[in-house]
Motif scaffolding. Structure first.
Motif, PDB file in Angstrom:
ATOM      1  N   PRO D 291      49.456  72.692  29.047  1.00  0.00           N
ATOM      2  CA  PRO D 291      48.205  72.020  28.639  1.00  0.00           C
ATOM      3  C   PRO D 291      47.179  72.079  29.764  1.00  0.00           C
ATOM      4  CG  PRO D 291      49.834  70.399  29.269  1.00  0.00           C
ATOM      5  CD  PRO D 291      50.530  71.734  29.353  1.00  0.00           C
ATOM      6  N   ILE D 292      45.939  71.802  29.413  1.00  0.00           N
ATOM      7  CA  ILE D 292      44.906  71.783  30.446  1.00  0.00           C
ATOM      8  C   ILE D 292      44.329  70.378  30.611  1.00  0.00           C
ATOM      9  CG2 ILE D 292      44.165  74.189  30.397  1.00  0.00           C
ATOM     10  CD1 ILE D 292      41.868  72.969  28.530  1.00  0.00           C
ATOM     11  N   MET D 293      44.795  69.441  29.825  1.00  0.00           N
ATOM     12  CA  MET D 293      44.349  68.055  30.004  1.00  0.00           C
ATOM     13  C   MET D 293      45.566  67.159  30.185  1.00  0.00           C
ATOM     14  SD  MET D 293      41.199  67.272  30.206  1.00  0.00           S
ATOM     15  CE  MET D 293      40.642  65.702  29.591  1.00  0.00           C
ATOM     16  N   ALA D 294      45.415  66.162  31.027  1.00  0.00           N
ATOM     17  CA  ALA D 294      46.511  65.203  31.219  1.00  0.00           C
ATOM     18  C   ALA D 294      46.758  64.456  29.908  1.00  0.00           C
ATOM     19  CB  ALA D 294      46.158  64.231  32.327  1.00  0.00           C
ATOM     20  N   LYS D 295      47.998  64.021  29.733  1.00  0.00           N
ATOM     21  CA  LYS D 295      48.357  63.354  28.465  1.00  0.00           C
ATOM     22  C   LYS D 295      47.655  62.017  28.321  1.00  0.00           C
ATOM     23  CE  LYS D 295      51.606  65.950  26.507  1.00  0.00           C
ATOM     24  NZ  LYS D 295      52.458  66.576  27.545  1.00  0.00           N
ATOM     25  N   LYS D 296      47.877  61.182  29.332  1.00  0.00           N
ATOM     26  CA  LYS D 296      47.363  59.811  29.203  1.00  0.00           C
ATOM     27  C   LYS D 296      46.132  59.647  30.071  1.00  0.00           C
ATOM     28  CE  LYS D 296      51.661  57.396  28.470  1.00  0.00           C
ATOM     29  NZ  LYS D 296      52.629  56.812  29.361  1.00  0.00           N
ATOM     30  N   ILE D 297      45.005  59.651  29.435  1.00  0.00           N
ATOM     31  CA  ILE D 297      43.780  59.424  30.201  1.00  0.00           C
ATOM     32  C   ILE D 297      43.288  58.029  29.838  1.00  0.00           C
ATOM     33  CG2 ILE D 297      41.422  60.215  30.589  1.00  0.00           C
ATOM     34  CD1 ILE D 297      42.586  62.978  29.569  1.00  0.00           C
ATOM     35  N   PRO D 298      43.063  57.203  30.827  1.00  0.00           N
ATOM     36  CA  PRO D 298      42.610  55.843  30.498  1.00  0.00           C
ATOM     37  C   PRO D 298      41.250  55.887  29.803  1.00  0.00           C
ATOM     38  CG  PRO D 298      42.548  56.258  32.871  1.00  0.00           C
ATOM     39  CD  PRO D 298      43.253  57.408  32.267  1.00  0.00           C
ATOM     40  N   ARG D 299      41.094  55.013  28.834  1.00  0.00           N
ATOM     41  CA  ARG D 299      39.811  54.939  28.123  1.00  0.00           C
ATOM     42  C   ARG D 299      38.703  54.491  29.062  1.00  0.00           C
ATOM     43  NH1 ARG D 299      38.934  56.272  23.338  1.00  0.00           N
ATOM     44  NH2 ARG D 299      40.755  56.766  22.102  1.00  0.00           N
ATOM     45  N   LYS D 300      39.127  53.619  29.966  1.00  0.00           N
ATOM     46  CA  LYS D 300      38.131  53.041  30.860  1.00  0.00           C
ATOM     47  C   LYS D 300      38.357  53.629  32.241  1.00  0.00           C
ATOM     48  CE  LYS D 300      36.820  48.469  32.017  1.00  0.00           C
ATOM     49  NZ  LYS D 300      37.222  47.058  32.057  1.00  0.00           N
ATOM     50  N   ILE D 301      37.397  54.393  32.718  1.00  0.00           N
ATOM     51  CA  ILE D 301      37.525  54.937  34.068  1.00  0.00           C
ATOM     52  C   ILE D 301      36.969  53.898  35.021  1.00  0.00           C
ATOM     53  CG2 ILE D 301      36.896  56.825  35.619  1.00  0.00           C
ATOM     54  CD1 ILE D 301      38.517  57.881  33.370  1.00  0.00           C
ATOM     55  N   ALA D 302      37.855  53.168  35.681  1.00  0.00           N
ATOM     56  CA  ALA D 302      37.394  52.130  36.598  1.00  0.00           C
ATOM     57  C   ALA D 302      38.360  52.043  37.759  1.00  0.00           C
ATOM     58  CB  ALA D 302      37.279  50.790  35.878  1.00  0.00           C
ATOM     59  N   PRO D 303      38.072  52.692  38.883  1.00  0.00           N
ATOM     60  CA  PRO D 303      38.959  52.589  40.040  1.00  0.00           C
ATOM     61  C   PRO D 303      39.055  51.148  40.519  1.00  0.00           C
ATOM     62  CG  PRO D 303      37.315  54.315  40.348  1.00  0.00           C
ATOM     63  CD  PRO D 303      36.909  53.550  39.147  1.00  0.00           C
ATOM     64  N   ALA D 304      40.196  50.821  41.098  1.00  0.00           N
ATOM     65  CA  ALA D 304      40.384  49.456  41.602  1.00  0.00           C
ATOM     66  C   ALA D 304      39.369  49.174  42.695  1.00  0.00           C
ATOM     67  CB  ALA D 304      41.803  49.303  42.140  1.00  0.00           C
ATOM     68  N   LYS D 305      39.076  47.890  42.901  1.00  0.00           N
ATOM     69  CA  LYS D 305      38.089  47.494  43.901  1.00  0.00           C
ATOM     70  C   LYS D 305      38.464  48.076  45.260  1.00  0.00           C
ATOM     71  CE  LYS D 305      35.681  43.185  45.104  1.00  0.00           C
ATOM     72  NZ  LYS D 305      35.304  43.468  46.456  1.00  0.00           N
ATOM     73  N   GLY D 306      37.535  48.719  45.879  1.00  0.00           N
ATOM     74  CA  GLY D 306      37.839  49.301  47.177  1.00  0.00           C
ATOM     75  C   GLY D 306      36.928  50.470  47.486  1.00  0.00           C
ATOM     76  N   GLU D 307      37.240  51.154  48.578  1.00  0.00           N
ATOM     77  CA  GLU D 307      36.404  52.278  49.005  1.00  0.00           C
ATOM     78  C   GLU D 307      37.248  53.540  49.062  1.00  0.00           C
ATOM     79  OE1 GLU D 307      34.757  51.079  52.683  1.00  0.00           O
ATOM     80  OE2 GLU D 307      33.516  49.515  51.776  1.00  0.00           O
ATOM     81  N   TYR D 308      36.679  54.621  48.605  1.00  0.00           N
ATOM     82  CA  TYR D 308      37.419  55.873  48.535  1.00  0.00           C
ATOM     83  C   TYR D 308      36.596  56.953  49.213  1.00  0.00           C
ATOM     84  CZ  TYR D 308      39.549  53.146  44.854  1.00  0.00           C
ATOM     85  OH  TYR D 308      40.149  52.152  44.148  1.00  0.00           O
ATOM     86  N   TYR D 309      37.283  57.886  49.859  1.00  0.00           N
ATOM     87  CA  TYR D 309      36.578  59.029  50.420  1.00  0.00           C
ATOM     88  C   TYR D 309      37.358  60.268  50.066  1.00  0.00           C
ATOM     89  CZ  TYR D 309      33.951  61.968  53.598  1.00  0.00           C
ATOM     90  OH  TYR D 309      33.152  62.946  54.112  1.00  0.00           O
ATOM     91  N   PHE D 310      36.661  61.253  49.554  1.00  0.00           N
ATOM     92  CA  PHE D 310      37.335  62.481  49.159  1.00  0.00           C
ATOM     93  C   PHE D 310      36.455  63.643  49.594  1.00  0.00           C
ATOM     94  CE2 PHE D 310      38.652  65.853  46.255  1.00  0.00           C
ATOM     95  CZ  PHE D 310      40.026  65.743  46.351  1.00  0.00           C
ATOM     96  N   ALA D 311      37.091  64.654  50.206  1.00  0.00           N
ATOM     97  CA  ALA D 311      36.301  65.770  50.729  1.00  0.00           C
ATOM     98  C   ALA D 311      36.775  67.075  50.125  1.00  0.00           C
ATOM     99  CB  ALA D 311      36.423  65.833  52.238  1.00  0.00           C
ATOM    100  N   VAL D 312      35.840  67.968  49.869  1.00  0.00           N
ATOM    101  CA  VAL D 312      36.173  69.328  49.448  1.00  0.00           C
ATOM    102  C   VAL D 312      35.379  70.287  50.317  1.00  0.00           C
ATOM    103  CG1 VAL D 312      36.696  68.714  47.071  1.00  0.00           C
ATOM    104  CG2 VAL D 312      34.395  69.426  47.680  1.00  0.00           C
TER     105      VAL D 312
END
Lengths: 174, 326, 158, 375
Positions: D291-312
């Motif tokens: 498959p090309i999509m994950a099975k369980k995608i949450p309806r609500k995209i809401a990361p938990a309270k906090g700070e995230y950093y992601f680099a590409v």
């Protein structure tokens, strides 16, 4: 020919001239020039954002705007005929676009390429502070090309539509 | 062996000048339009494109439409310019071209004006164009234009010297300043065979003199926007454009006359040979333009002063010695 | 690893610096610190001498919850990442010492933070707006700038 | 660092200020440079940015995570795929969403194709800045082939919106896979042609070797990343140092040079295109079914309270996303750390002392994209 009523006896020279219309008709010459203008639209080298890349692609090998005589990108506004507004006009850029438009010699035309220059496109939302929502808020636009960004074919189509418009002899922006 | 000139046909010198001007204007216009079209097609073919195709057969009418468009354009005179210089510049650039063109012998039986010191006149007049360019740059009162003008002046001075030195080598061999006689003496053996170094130097210097890429630093679109003609619109810009291509014709004609044996050639009539050679040289110049990146200003000058000029002087010296001995 | 422990020791020497324990992998950082604003220049110097670069500098508008702005500095080194996020809490309207003398990149980052959120940096050589139009008198990323999305949708009839 | 706002005094008659841009053929968009010149030599330079500021960060605070998805590819329209997929990966990491294998591989293929197309465009415009028009058109010709491929799977030529949280929107077709393999073969040949046309050209070499040298200490001072950094001899690449997605499964080199001039930045990018093709070919060979999509995608995209950093690693360098969540569906703040912003800010130290013609080639060589700087 429509009959014109004779001018009143006490008419001033100015009124007479208005009623009689132009003494010398330049329509033929003007039409001839329009034929040339329509076929030789030199754009201003001027990119604002994403659409500029598609504008470049339209000038490059596969699409080749030069086939229609529009491949001569002029870097100086004084020598350009058509301003292709390719990309979002930010408020900081707005006065610059206006100044460039004023520097272009008439007759001149403008093409709004992409959603941003039509009405703000994807960057339009209540409270947007950074962009001019639509190029026609600052300069008169002749052809609108929707898309985000429009494909090069769309730009060429827009240029050909502008050509039709010029050939039809519409009045220009001065 | 003397060619026919306008003086011979009309008898009256005033009438001859008038007729010559008209004919030269027509000659230049047709050729310049042709070259502009050719340039766009050559460029397109080198770049995997088609170039103008839609306006007339093979896009042949494209240049005519462009000219019509430029004629119908508004002539803007910006308020900040020095009016006299600004308005005079396009004329100053274009006027020498007319004078130059009349001196070139195009065929065995035809030259507009036949002078004994035609080559000196030609080289002198070709130096005049830079005054026009400088007054355009100065008069425009624009920093980009001014820089273009300054670059243009130093470039012209730098490249005029190897240009003249390489032409001098030919003069030394022919012992003649009359262009018609120089060509006449090349029957059988073209000068390029005897003077290959001078020919190469001449072609390089001529490319630089006409502000063609890779020596187009006075215009340098990506640096100076348009250089000296940044502030010009409509037909005033058109004249600069026109003069550039006319200069190309003259430079290539002169190279043909000096090195490629002018009208000499088998089978075909002389005038045809002349044009074949001129257009081949023009094609070479276009080839340069669409292949090379632009040289930097200081490299351009050092190339002229440190490479071309010494070689040209050495070549001249060798020519002098050899022609004395032979 | 002496370099890293040297950095830790140098950071421990700064009185007002508080280091959070074991940062979550999701935060993308190897070290999370909070420091008093008077010590930020000292922190910057420590990182600079350890060969770190200022990777990111931004500010957060936390006036609603804490009546303060947070200025977030992120330091990283070349090679294997060792990312440290240093947070300075500034009461709204007050200034932070500038790092422009230590890091060339701080010059523009601080101008941007000033432009977007109105945080002032003391000792910055040229603190003027960088992104917004000339003559702008707003700081667009403040939470009370512009229209709240719900209210805006109502206004637009949506 | 002395600032530039000063009027030349009366004695200072042989220097002048030149305003380059915002409309200038070689400022790559709407950058404005205020140059202080003496003749053609630059005494000081100040880039003035913001002419393409489009308020991406404010927009993020006005819409939810999903609605922000079209934006990243418009931040840097030349490596739109990398930005757009990078944003998806950032959110996936924040909410802990697993992506199927096949989707990961396709993401890598598309990212690397996009990197090649971005470098190609840079190559063309760089040569255009130096006055060589023809390479520009050659590059566009090759670039069109990549755009065709990406167009086939994502439906757009430039501003892609191909990634979704948890996978991709479309599966790739066989046409795409075959076309990609064909492109790699053909493009190797083209790279050799470019080498003959450009790299060996003596004018090009004279214009770039030794021009615009960035001293190594600038790297730390300004946080330079991407090809500019690698031309300084530092083999730093986010794909290698902190692998995201499945980049740790591929073999590729990080090309470096040491002289750090325009010519080296050029060579690094040419070598990177080669490496990108290596990655693409490995990914094509290993591409699994599924498959090309994950099975369980949450309806609500809401990361938990906090700070995230992601680099590409974008085509221009280290692109970082700093996401602050307050636990709701609308981001509290998204700050985009864009590579060109840092790279361009070095110009005020690199440009002084060079000639005006060099300014153009140096600006061209660092590969800036204005909307990415202005956001």
């Amino acid at each position: 020919m429509k009959e014109t009523p004779p001018p009143p006896a006490n008419a001033t020279t100015e009124e007479l001239l208005t009623q009689l219309g132009p003494l010398v008709h330049l329509d033929v010459l003007e039409n001839l020039l329009n034929q040339a203008r329509a076929r030789s639209l030199w754009p201003l080298t001027f990119g604002l954002a994403c659409c500029a890349i598609e504008m470049m692609a339209a000038g490059a090998s596969r699409f080749d705007m030069d086939r229609f005589g529009s491949g001569v990108f002029r870097p100086s506004a004084r020598q350009a005929d058509v301003m292709i507004l390719a990309g979002t006009i930010s408020r900081k850029m707005g006065p610059v676009v206006k100044a460039l438009w004023d520097q272009m010699p008439s007759p001149k035309w403008a093409i709004a390429m992409g959603g941003c220059t039509i009405d703000g496109g994807p960057f339009k939302y209540p409270g947007q502070y950074a962009i001019v929502e639509g190029a026609d808020k600052i300069i008169p636009v002749d052809v609108y090309i929707p898309g985000c960004p429009p494909r090069p074919e769309a730009l060429i189509n827009g240029l050909l539509m502008l050509e039709q418009k010029i050939k039809a002899g519409k009045k220009f922006h001065v | 062996m003397t060619p026919r000139t306008f003086n011979d046909i009309f008898g009256n010198p005033y009438l001859a000048v008038l007729a010559a001007t008209t004919v030269i204007m027509g000659y230049l216009t047709v050729n310049a339009l042709m070259i502009i079209w050719m340039e766009r097609k050559v460029a397109a073919r080198m770049q995997r494109r088609l170039g103008p195709t839609e306006r007339g057969k093979f896009g042949l009418l494209q240049s005519i439409y462009d000219m019509g468009k430029l004629i119908g354009k508004e002539l803007i005179t910006p308020t900040h310019v020095n009016k006299g210089l600004y308005l005079a510049a396009p004329v100053l650039v274009f006027a020498p071209v007319l004078a130059l063109c009349s001196l070139i012998p195009v065929s065995q039986s035809w030259v507009f004006h036949d002078y004994d010191i035609a080559l000196v006149l030609l080289l002198a007049f070709s130096g005049l164009a830079v005054i026009g360019i400088f007054s355009a740059g100065w008069g425009s009162n624009n920093k980009y234009s001014l820089m273009g003008a300054v670059r243009s002046v130093s470039q012209t001075i730098a490249y005029e010297i190897p240009l003249i030195l390489s032409a001098l080598a030919v003069v030394m061999m022919a012992k003649e300043l009359n262009l018609y006689q120089i060509v006449a003496k090349q029957e059988g053996l073209w000068n390029i065979v005897l003077q290959p170094v001078a020919a190469v130097i001449f072609l390089i210097s001529a490319t630089a003199e006409t502000n063609r890429a890779p020596f187009d630093i006075p215009e340098a679109e990506s640096e100076l926007i348009g250089g000296f003609h940044t502030e010009y619109s409509g037909m005033r810009f058109g004249l600069f454009f026109f003069a550039e291509y006319s200069n190309m014709i003259i430079a290539c004609s002169l190279a043909t006359v000096l090195f490629l044996g002018g009208w000499h050639g088998p089978l075909l009539p002389g005038i045809l040979w002349f044009f074949i050679k001129v257009y081949a040289l023009i094609f070479v110049m276009m080839w340069f333009r669409w292949t090379f990146p632009r040289i930097r200003f200081d490299q351009l000058l050092s190339f002229s002063w440190l490479v071309l000029t010494p070689i040209a002087i050495a070549n001249l010296f060798v020519t002098a010695v050899v022609s004395k001995l032979v | 690893m002496s370099e890293a422990s040297g950095l830790a020791a140098a950071l421990a020497g700064i009185a007002s610096l508080k280091t959070a324990e074991a940062p979550d992998a999701k935060s993308g950082c190897q070290g999370l610190h909070t420091v008093g604003r008077e010590a930020i220049v000292e922190v910057g110097r420590v990182f600079r001498e350890a060969g770190y670069m200022l990777e990111m500098l931004t500010a957060l508008d936390m006036r609603a919850a804490e009546q303060a702005m947070h200025v977030v500095y992120q330091f990283n080194r070349f090679g294997a990442p060792d990312r440290h996020r240093v947070r300075v809490v500034v009461p709204a309207g007050e200034a932070v010492p500038s790092l422009a003398d230590l890091f060339g990149s701080a010059n523009w980052y601080e101008r941007e933070a000033f432009d977007m959120l109105g945080v002032r940096f003391d000792g910055h050589p040229y603190l003027v707006r960088i992104l917004t139009e000339e003559g702008a008198d707003y700081h667009p990323l403040l939470k009370d700038f512009g229209v709240a999305p719900a209210a805006a949708e109502e206004a637009a009839g949506g | 660092m002395a600032e530039l706002i000063q009027i030349a005094s009366d004695e200072d008659r042989d220097t002048f200020y030149l305003n380059m841009g915002p409309q200038h053929p070689s400022t790559h968009g709407v950058l404005r440079l205020r140059l202080h010149l003496k003749g053609e030599r630059i005494l000081s330079a100040e880039p003035i940015i913001g002419y393409s500021h489009r308020a991406h960060e404010k927009m993020a605070e006005n819409r939810n995570y999903i609605q922000f998805l079209p934006n990243p590819s418009r931040v840097d329209y030349l490596s739109g795929m990398i930005y757009s997929i990078g944003y998806c990966q950032a959110i996936e990491k924040a909410i802990g969403l697993e992506v199927p294998e096949r989707a990961e591989y396709i993401r890598v293929i598309c990212n690397e194709l996009n990197r090649i197309s971005s470098h190609l465009l840079w190559f063309g415009t760089f040569l255009l800045d130096l006055g060589g028009v023809t390479p520009f058109l050659y590059c566009f010709d090759d670039r069109e082939k990549i755009l065709d491929l990406l167009d086939l799977v994502s439906g757009s030529r430039l501003t892609y919106c191909y990634g979704r949280f948890g996978g991709l929107v479309n599966d790739v077709t066989d046409d795409f896979l075959e076309g990609t393999a064909r492109f790699c073969t053909a493009f190797r040949e083209r790279l050799r042609e470019y080498d003959r046309l450009v790299t060996q050209n003596v004018i090009f070499r004279n214009r770039t070797i030794g021009v615009g040298v960035m001293r190594p200490e600038l790297a730390q001072q300004f946080g330079i990343t991407g090809p500019c950094l690698r031309a300084m001899g530092m083999a730093r690449d986010v794909r290698r140092d902190e692998p995201y997605g499945i980049y740790d499964r591929f073999e590729f080199d990080i090309p470096t040079r040491t002289a750090s001039d325009c010519f080296d930045r050029y060579l690094v990018r040419i070598a990177e295109m080669e490496q990108s093709m290596r990655i693409v070919e490995q990914a094509l060979a290993k591409l699994p079914d599924g498959p090309i999509m994950a099975k369980k995608i949450p309806r609500k995209i809401a990361p938990a309270k906090g700070e995230y950093y992601f680099a590409v690693e974008s085509a221009r360098g280290h692109f970082g996303m700093f996401i602050v969540s307050d636990g709701s569906e609308i981001p509290y703040r998204i700050h985009l750390r864009t590579p060109s912003f840092a790279n361009l800010s070095t110009m005020r130290t690199v440009l002084p002392g060079t000639l005006l013609a060099d300014t153009v080639s140096i600006l061209g060589s660092i590969d800036i994209v204005l909307p990415e700087i202005d956001r």
